[in-house]
Design an enzyme around this catalytic site. Sequence first.
Site, PDB file in Angstrom:
ATOM      1  N   THR A   1       0.978  -1.118   0.011  1.00  0.00           N
ATOM      2  CA  THR A   1      -0.038  -0.027  -0.003  1.00  0.00           C
ATOM      3  C   THR A   1       0.669   1.301   0.085  1.00  0.00           C
ATOM      4  OG1 THR A   1      -1.982  -1.208   1.088  1.00  0.00           O
ATOM      5  CG2 THR A   1      -1.788   1.387   1.357  1.00  0.00           C
TER       6      THR A   1
ATOM      7  N   GLU B   1       1.190   9.224  -5.881  1.00  0.00           N
ATOM      8  CA  GLU B   1       1.662  10.685  -5.546  1.00  0.00           C
ATOM      9  C   GLU B   1       2.244  11.112  -6.954  1.00  0.00           C
ATOM     10  OE1 GLU B   1       3.091  12.516  -2.207  1.00  0.00           O
ATOM     11  OE2 GLU B   1       2.930  10.534  -1.121  1.00  0.00           O
TER      12      GLU B   1
ATOM     13  N   HIS C   1      -7.110   0.509  -0.297  1.00  0.00           N
ATOM     14  CA  HIS C   1      -6.462  -0.576  -1.201  1.00  0.00           C
ATOM     15  C   HIS C   1      -7.310  -1.538  -1.046  1.00  0.00           C
ATOM     16  CE1 HIS C   1      -2.091  -2.350  -2.127  1.00  0.00           C
ATOM     17  NE2 HIS C   1      -3.166  -2.657  -2.927  1.00  0.00           N
TER      18      HIS C   1
ATOM     19  N   ARG D   1      -2.038  17.975  -2.824  1.00  0.00           N
ATOM     20  CA  ARG D   1      -0.448  18.485  -2.798  1.00  0.00           C
ATOM     21  C   ARG D   1      -0.550  19.935  -2.755  1.00  0.00           C
ATOM     22  NH1 ARG D   1       2.511  14.293  -4.180  1.00  0.00           N
ATOM     23  NH2 ARG D   1       4.249  15.438  -4.747  1.00  0.00           N
TER      24      ARG D   1
END
Length: 134
Positions: A36, A44, A70, A114
Amino acid sequence: MEKGERGEFVYTVKQHDLASEVAVSSEDSFPEVLATSRMIGLMEVSAARILKPLLKPEELSVGVGIDVKHFAPTPVGEEVRVVATFLEPDGKLYLFEVEVFDRAGKVASGKHTRAIVDKGRLMDGALSRMAKAQ
């Protein structure tokens, strides 16, 4: 950058990407499937690539938030398709939907945030923070 802009790439899962490789001692036992933590790193990268055109030479983007599920394992040697879709700005932050697929279907999905930061200021802040901890 437009809402809905997408970035994606295909990546082959390697031995060092497996959860079994995350173990830090002999007491740890994890399966030989895509970790994961490594999958999140790939998510990312996909989002960071979308932000690249907005960066000045002294800037980079950093992850500041992640909320991911996940739900399916992917073994070594399989390809995953990693997709990030820009959703919206949130002040100085950028919000993305992130997804991962393998040939059997969707492996994971979630949200990722982000920020764009100055490289030097980021490193100076990290070093200053550690110096204060001594």
